[in-house]
Design a protein around this motif. Structure first.
Motif, PDB file in Angstrom:
ATOM      1  N   ILE A   1       0.910   0.467  -1.054  1.00  0.00           N
ATOM      2  CA  ILE A   1       2.032   0.532  -0.114  1.00  0.00           C
ATOM      3  C   ILE A   1       2.563   1.972  -0.084  1.00  0.00           C
TER       4      ILE A   1
ATOM      5  N   SER B   1       8.288  -5.050   3.933  1.00  0.00           N
ATOM      6  CA  SER B   1       6.886  -4.611   3.874  1.00  0.00           C
ATOM      7  C   SER B   1       6.565  -3.662   5.033  1.00  0.00           C
TER       8      SER B   1
ATOM      9  N   LEU C   1       7.471  -3.284  -0.877  1.00  0.00           N
ATOM     10  CA  LEU C   1       6.812  -4.584  -1.000  1.00  0.00           C
ATOM     11  C   LEU C   1       7.865  -5.657  -0.743  1.00  0.00           C
TER      12      LEU C   1
ATOM     13  N   PHE D   1       2.402  -8.068   0.672  1.00  0.00           N
ATOM     14  CA  PHE D   1       3.702  -8.703   0.430  1.00  0.00           C
ATOM     15  C   PHE D   1       3.592  -9.543  -0.833  1.00  0.00           C
TER      16      PHE D   1
END
Ligand code: TUI
Length: 312
Positions: A12, A34, A39, A67
């Motif tokens: 991420i 997200s 996250l 996620f």
């Protein structure tokens, strides 16, 4: 040696994950986190197994970013929820309010990263033995169900006791605090309270206003004596609860008062009978900002804090 930060571990943008946030973190909200580069995590507290399935589908319809799902281990449908999480191959599983050891194997074999939230070194070690990929060390500054230790005391002790990475939680709403967490050995942070004050957060407007109005001393822990310690904003509800504790009231009296009180805060904004779960950083939260702005500010503040550290 270079450390792999949380953003690399999870693929991420930012080393930031959202806390579980029972009754609050829907697929829509988690999807917004997200999409903004953190996250996002769907909470199970408040959802049935069927509703969790819907929320996961909703999130997947909005973003293809990673996620998580947070399994609240005191949930009455815990077994069914744990099985659904495995079936759905959720990228990241976090847990709270209990020991998830018996589910870790099944989640890992369906491809999830497993990151339990823990309040002590002993539980952290148990999680590492059970096969956890990382842990969130959550200090008592957090909102919701809390342990005894502060983030400052807990994080370095967990870092020293474990070989898996540690994410810090509790008392983190700014880049300075993220920088401090990284100095303690964390690879990133879990945040919750600071995200309550966003347009994307699906809580009642009164809840948002109460967070904005809170000062540094605006939260209190109820249930330290009797049952489950929970940090929430001080209001009539928390005062009544503490009064019951002082006179060692019966379990039934507590249940009558507390049953449904989180729902009354989240959906009705009921300041008299609601439990407004919230961390000690409420005093730093002054305005409603989009989730993307909150995350970007945290990262800018982190860089500033790093650069601004004095050399002695
Ligand atoms: O779980 C949280 N925070 C939460 S859960 C929640 S929903 C709720 N609502 C009303 C009453 C109780 C819960 C709201 N906030 N944070 C992580 C956390 N986990 N804090 C403490 C613990 C914990 C406690 C005991 C983890 C493991 C544990 O293990 C006990 C054992 O040995 O099984």
């Amino acid at each position: 040696m270079t450390v792999k930060m949380l953003n690399e571990l999870l693929n991420i943008r930012y080393p930031l994950m959202q806390g579980g946030m029972a009754q609050v973190a829907t697929g829509g909200f988690a999807g917004a986190v997200s999409a903004a580069g953190g996250l996002g995590i769907i909470a199970t507290g408040g959802f049935s197994t069927a509703q969790l399935r819907e929320q996961i589908a909703l999130l997947r319809g909005r973003t293809d970013k990673p996620f998580g799902v947070n399994l609240m281990l005191m949930h009455p449908e815990v077994e069914e929820l744990a099985a659904l999480i495995a079936e759905e191959r959720v990228p990241v599983v976090t847990t709270g309010a209990g020991d998830p050891s018996r589910y870790v194997e099944s989640w890992k074999s369906s491809g999830s990263l497993v990151i339990p939230v823990i309040p002590s070194v002993a539980l952290a070690q148990r999680m590492e033995r059970a096969g956890a990929d990382a842990v969130v060390a959550e200090g008592t500054e957090s909102g919701g169900h809390v342990g005894e230790l502060t983030t400052m005391a807990l994080v370095p002790q967990v870092v020293d006791a474990l070989s898996v990475p540690v994410i810090a939680a509790g008392g983190i709403a700014s880049g300075r605090q993220l920088c401090a967490a990284v100095a303690l050995g964390a690879i990133g942070a879990q945040i919750g309270t600071v995200l309550l004050a966003s347009p994307e957060c699906p809580i009642h407007e009164n809840y948002k206003q109460a967070v904005l109005n809170a000062r540094d001393t605006g939260t209190v822990v109820t249930g330290r004596v009797s049952g489950t310690p929970v940090r929430a904003l001080k209001n009539r509800m928390s005062r009544e609860y503490l009064k019951l504790e002082e006179r060692h009231a019966s379990r039934e009296e507590f249940e009558v008062l507390a049953l449904g009180s989180l729902r009354r805060a989240v959906f009705e904004g009921d300041d008299r009978r609601g439990t407004f779960m919230c961390g000690q950083v409420a005093g730093m939260v002054r305005e409603i900002r989009p989730v993307a702005a909150i995350l970007a500010d945290l990262m800018e503040g982190y860089e500033q804090a790093r650069r601004g550290l004095p050399t002695l």
